[in-house]
Scaffold this motif. Sequence first.
Motif, PDB file in Angstrom:
ATOM      1  N   SER B   3      -0.942  -8.164   9.986  1.00 13.71           N
ATOM      2  CA  SER B   3      -0.745  -6.946   9.207  1.00 13.71           C
ATOM      3  C   SER B   3       0.263  -7.218   8.116  1.00 13.71           C
ATOM      4  O   SER B   3       1.046  -8.174   8.192  1.00 13.71           O
ATOM      5  N   VAL B   4       0.226  -6.378   7.104  1.00 18.37           N
ATOM      6  CA  VAL B   4       1.136  -6.494   5.969  1.00 18.37           C
ATOM      7  C   VAL B   4       1.747  -5.125   5.728  1.00 18.37           C
ATOM      8  O   VAL B   4       1.023  -4.129   5.679  1.00 18.37           O
ATOM      9  N   SER B   5       3.055  -5.088   5.593  1.00 16.44           N
ATOM     10  CA  SER B   5       3.752  -3.827   5.365  1.00 16.44           C
ATOM     11  C   SER B   5       4.423  -3.831   4.007  1.00 16.44           C
ATOM     12  O   SER B   5       5.146  -4.775   3.675  1.00 16.44           O
ATOM     13  N   GLN B   6       4.198  -2.782   3.274  1.00 17.49           N
ATOM     14  CA  GLN B   6       4.940  -2.555   2.040  1.00 17.49           C
ATOM     15  C   GLN B   6       5.707  -1.258   2.244  1.00 17.49           C
ATOM     16  O   GLN B   6       5.119  -0.198   2.431  1.00 17.49           O
ATOM     17  N   HIS B   7       7.001  -1.354   2.235  1.00 16.71           N
ATOM     18  CA  HIS B   7       7.823  -0.232   2.694  1.00 16.71           C
ATOM     19  C   HIS B   7       7.961   0.859   1.661  1.00 16.71           C
ATOM     20  O   HIS B   7       8.139   2.023   1.981  1.00 16.71           O
ATOM     21  N   ASN B   8       7.907   0.478   0.387  1.00 17.29           N
ATOM     22  CA  ASN B   8       8.073   1.476  -0.669  1.00 17.29           C
ATOM     23  C   ASN B   8       6.702   1.906  -1.133  1.00 17.29           C
ATOM     24  O   ASN B   8       5.952   1.087  -1.648  1.00 17.29           O
ATOM     25  N   HIS B   9       6.373   3.176  -0.955  1.00 16.58           N
ATOM     26  CA  HIS B   9       5.054   3.639  -1.393  1.00 16.58           C
ATOM     27  C   HIS B   9       5.087   4.097  -2.842  1.00 16.58           C
ATOM     28  O   HIS B   9       4.131   3.919  -3.578  1.00 16.58           O
ATOM     29  N   HIS B  10       6.202   4.717  -3.221  1.00 14.00           N
ATOM     30  CA  HIS B  10       6.373   5.176  -4.600  1.00 14.00           C
ATOM     31  C   HIS B  10       7.770   4.784  -5.053  1.00 14.00           C
ATOM     32  O   HIS B  10       8.742   5.041  -4.342  1.00 14.00           O
ATOM     33  N   VAL B  11       7.830   4.188  -6.232  1.00 17.78           N
ATOM     34  CA  VAL B  11       9.118   3.817  -6.809  1.00 17.78           C
ATOM     35  C   VAL B  11       9.152   4.307  -8.251  1.00 17.78           C
ATOM     36  O   VAL B  11       8.178   4.115  -8.988  1.00 17.78           O
ATOM     37  N   ILE B  12      10.242   4.963  -8.612  1.00 18.58           N
ATOM     38  CA  ILE B  12      10.423   5.414  -9.990  1.00 18.58           C
ATOM     39  C   ILE B  12      11.692   4.773 -10.528  1.00 18.58           C
ATOM     40  O   ILE B  12      12.754   4.862  -9.901  1.00 18.58           O
ATOM     41  N   LEU B  13      11.554   4.098 -11.655  1.00 17.69           N
ATOM     42  CA  LEU B  13      12.692   3.426 -12.277  1.00 17.69           C
ATOM     43  C   LEU B  13      12.744   3.749 -13.758  1.00 17.69           C
ATOM     44  O   LEU B  13      11.720   4.060 -14.370  1.00 17.69           O
ATOM     45  N   PHE B 103      -4.335  -6.840   3.032  1.00 17.40           N
ATOM     46  CA  PHE B 103      -3.507  -6.196   2.016  1.00 17.40           C
ATOM     47  C   PHE B 103      -2.523  -5.222   2.636  1.00 17.40           C
ATOM     48  O   PHE B 103      -2.793  -4.597   3.671  1.00 17.40           O
ATOM     49  N   GLY B 104      -1.400  -5.044   1.934  1.00 13.87           N
ATOM     50  CA  GLY B 104      -0.522  -3.936   2.237  1.00 13.87           C
ATOM     51  C   GLY B 104      -1.073  -2.664   1.617  1.00 13.87           C
ATOM     52  O   GLY B 104      -2.092  -2.679   0.923  1.00 13.87           O
ATOM     53  N   THR B 105      -0.392  -1.558   1.866  1.00 13.05           N
ATOM     54  CA  THR B 105      -0.859  -0.260   1.389  1.00 13.05           C
ATOM     55  C   THR B 105      -0.617  -0.048  -0.097  1.00 13.05           C
ATOM     56  O   THR B 105      -1.146   0.891  -0.677  1.00 13.05           O
ATOM     57  N   GLY B 106       0.161  -0.923  -0.710  1.00 11.54           N
ATOM     58  CA  GLY B 106       0.414  -0.789  -2.139  1.00 11.54           C
ATOM     59  C   GLY B 106       1.659   0.019  -2.421  1.00 11.54           C
ATOM     60  O   GLY B 106       2.069   0.883  -1.629  1.00 11.54           O
ATOM     61  N   THR B 107       2.290  -0.277  -3.548  1.00 14.91           N
ATOM     62  CA  THR B 107       3.447   0.483  -4.038  1.00 14.91           C
ATOM     63  C   THR B 107       3.147   0.936  -5.454  1.00 14.91           C
ATOM     64  O   THR B 107       2.833   0.116  -6.314  1.00 14.91           O
ATOM     65  N   ARG B 108       3.229   2.239  -5.646  1.00 16.73           N
ATOM     66  CA  ARG B 108       3.037   2.791  -6.991  1.00 16.73           C
ATOM     67  C   ARG B 108       4.378   2.785  -7.717  1.00 16.73           C
ATOM     68  O   ARG B 108       5.326   3.432  -7.274  1.00 16.73           O
ATOM     69  N   LEU B 109       4.435   2.052  -8.804  1.00 15.08           N
ATOM     70  CA  LEU B 109       5.649   1.982  -9.614  1.00 15.08           C
ATOM     71  C   LEU B 109       5.452   2.795 -10.884  1.00 15.08           C
ATOM     72  O   LEU B 109       4.457   2.622 -11.592  1.00 15.08           O
ATOM     73  N   LYS B 110       6.406   3.676 -11.139  1.00 11.83           N
ATOM     74  CA  LYS B 110       6.405   4.415 -12.402  1.00 11.83           C
ATOM     75  C   LYS B 110       7.693   4.077 -13.122  1.00 11.83           C
ATOM     76  O   LYS B 110       8.786   4.233 -12.560  1.00 11.83           O
ATOM     77  N   VAL B 111       7.550   3.600 -14.344  1.00  8.86           N
ATOM     78  CA  VAL B 111       8.729   3.263 -15.144  1.00  8.86           C
ATOM     79  C   VAL B 111       8.855   4.298 -16.253  1.00  8.86           C
ATOM     80  O   VAL B 111       7.912   4.513 -17.029  1.00  8.86           O
ATOM     81  N   LEU B 112       9.998   4.919 -16.293  1.00  6.80           N
ATOM     82  CA  LEU B 112      10.252   5.967 -17.288  1.00  6.80           C
ATOM     83  C   LEU B 112      10.822   5.347 -18.551  1.00  6.80           C
ATOM     84  O   LEU B 112      11.746   4.537 -18.491  1.00  6.80           O
TER      85      LEU B 112
END
Lengths: 116, 113
Positions: B3-13, B103-112
Amino acid sequence: EPEVTQTPSHQVTQMGQEVILRCVPISNHLYFYWYRQILGQKVEFLVSFYNNEISEKSEIFDDQFSVERPDGSNFTLKIRSTKLEDSAMYFCASSEGGVTNTDTQYFGPGTRLTVL
Amino acid sequence: AQSVSQHNHHVILSEAASLELGCNYSYGGTVNLFWYVQYPGQHLQLLLKYFSGDPLVKGIKGFEAEFIKSKFSFNLRKPSVQWSDTAEYFCAVRAPGTYKYIFGTGTRLKVLA
């Protein structure tokens, strides 16, 4: 840069209907794959294909699914009788070398399948 | 099971902030490790990969990842993100001798901007 292409980008079908999703792998690649991603869930492996045979498949890939390389360029995934739970994004991938240590899979843009 | 774990599901920077996305896997043997990125409306693109050798891997667009075997981790980093890095990032693992990527569940990154 060569890319994997997939058609259609979006397919809507009625439950119980057959669908065929199409992929054109990168031209010098010999190994082909299908993955799917149900909305909000992980990308999951379905099947790998080499030399006109399935080389590995997951438990998801049951008798409702089949794959084929009908000519020298296309690679297809057929779902015989679609169910609501087949609604997902389906990704095709291809690679040069299969299970060799440095092999890398290249993915297409996906086909979004919606089963009503 | 692998299994693969991605701990951050949503990140905003904000732009110019530093990025680190976590990825941990459960497989105990030798693995191949990958990071893919999916920009809105586009296909999964390979960012970088690790097979063996130097555990610090450099990829495209200024990304790098470090393989720490003792922690079963392969974290993705970028010192200074740009608005154009807004995307979904996927970690994937393949055990040698198999075809499938996990695959992990993915991390959505939003950059402002």
